[in-house]
Motif scaffolding. Structure first.
Motif, PDB file in Angstrom:
ATOM      1  N   ASP A  64     -89.181  26.572   3.290  1.00  0.00           N
ATOM      2  CA  ASP A  64     -88.423  26.492   4.537  1.00  0.00           C
ATOM      3  C   ASP A  64     -87.141  27.289   4.378  1.00  0.00           C
ATOM      4  O   ASP A  64     -86.360  27.046   3.461  1.00  0.00           O
ATOM      5  CB  ASP A  64     -88.095  25.034   4.859  1.00  0.00           C
ATOM      6  N   GLY A  65     -86.938  28.218   5.257  1.00  0.00           N
ATOM      7  CA  GLY A  65     -85.722  29.037   5.185  1.00  0.00           C
ATOM      8  C   GLY A  65     -84.645  28.573   6.135  1.00  0.00           C
ATOM      9  O   GLY A  65     -83.705  29.302   6.410  1.00  0.00           O
ATOM     10  N   ASP A  75     -91.110  32.162   3.010  1.00  0.00           N
ATOM     11  CA  ASP A  75     -91.031  31.000   3.890  1.00  0.00           C
ATOM     12  C   ASP A  75     -92.270  30.847   4.765  1.00  0.00           C
ATOM     13  O   ASP A  75     -92.520  29.767   5.304  1.00  0.00           O
ATOM     14  CB  ASP A  75     -89.792  31.090   4.792  1.00  0.00           C
TER      15      ASP A  75
END
Length: 292
Positions: A64-65, A75
């Motif tokens: 998750d970015g 991501d």
């Protein structure tokens, strides 16, 4: 005696049935190299990488970015099989895929010298140029197989783990699955071409030393030096002459509009280095005194 009356030179005498072009066939050399333990180990390492990443994502959760506010290729790894393949290539192109190229091209001649079998091959007699061509062709073939093995395993593993679907582009948008496969094929082809400079360096070193580790390590080490120099922004435009400067140009193939300029420049630089280094290898080996 005049020139017209001079006797014609005697034809060269060779053994019955001997043909230089039929010595050390590619099939024989390929089987010899495929049976070596280092080939099997390298194949297992490349095939294991996708499963290692799948386990890592399962343990750590989906990438998750959102914390940085910037979405990267890593991501999107679990969005689809196509994204997973792209992530595997991104994670391995800078270093891991350098190793099989350096190993197959750097070990091929030096190992024969290290085993003291090189002089016996040449006494067979296998012409020097023929020996190098056979070994180079097989080494490049194994290198290409390594480049193809990783994305194929990643595609199969990613399909099972994350399903079949379009490739999500980090900058926005998607590529349909069939288009994504074509683009990933371009990525694999460019990564192989971009490694030709490493192949040329490793092969040249292999003809200069009797120590396989020296040839392989020298090629990998100089590639690392190239990465370090590319990070020195003070070099400015001089970095464009480094093969490593263009190694991630394949990212342009994963955009909505395919962009060729970066990949074309990178391929031209890499092929130029490779041709020069291969020429050095053949020229030097033709004059080398083989004592091992």
């Amino acid at each position: 005696m005049t020139a017209a009356q001079a006797p014609a030179p005697a034809p060269a005498v060779t053994a019955p049935g001997y043909a230089p072009g039929r010595t050390l066939p590619l099939r024989v050399e390929a089987v010899r190299q495929l049976k070596r333990r280092r080939t099997l180990v390298m194949g297992l390492i490349l095939a294991a990488l996708p499963f290692v990443l799948i386990v890592a994502f399962a343990i750590g959760g989906d990438p998750d970015g959102s914390e940085t506010g910037r979405i990267t290729l890593m991501d999107t790894a679990t969005d689809s099989a196509a994204n997973f393949v792209a992530t595997c290539m991104f994670a391995s192109a800078g270093f891991l895929l350098v190793i099989p190229v350096a190993l197959f091209c750097g070990d091929t001649v030096a190992s024969e010298a290290g085993w003291s079998s090189l002089r016996y091959l040449l006494a067979a007699p296998v012409p020097r140029a023929r020996l190098l061509w056979s070994k180079l062709a097989v080494a490049l073939g194994l290198s290409a197989a390594a480049m193809i093995l990783l994305p194929l395993v990643a595609l199969a593993a990613g399909t099972l783990a994350y399903g079949w679907g379009p490739l999500r582009i980090p900058t926005g948008g998607e590529l349909p699955a069939d288009t994504a496969l074509l683009r990933l094929g371009i990525v694999v082809a460019f990564v192989f071409v971009s490694q030709l400079a490493t192949a040329g360096l490793a092969f040249w070193l292999s003809t200069r030393t009797d120590a396989p580790l020296g040839a392989v390590g020298g090629a990998v080490g100089l590639t690392i030096v190239g990465n370090v120099l590319d990070a020195v922004t003070a070099l400015g435009d001089w970095r464009a002459f480094l093969p490593t400067h263009w190694q991630y140009s394949w990212i342009d193939a994963l955009q909505p509009q395919l962009e060729w300029s970066g990949m074309a420049k990178g391929a031209a630089i890499s092929v130029t280095y490779a041709v020069v280094l291969f020429a050095f290898a053949f020229r030097g080996f033709a004059r080398k005194d083989i004592v091992s």
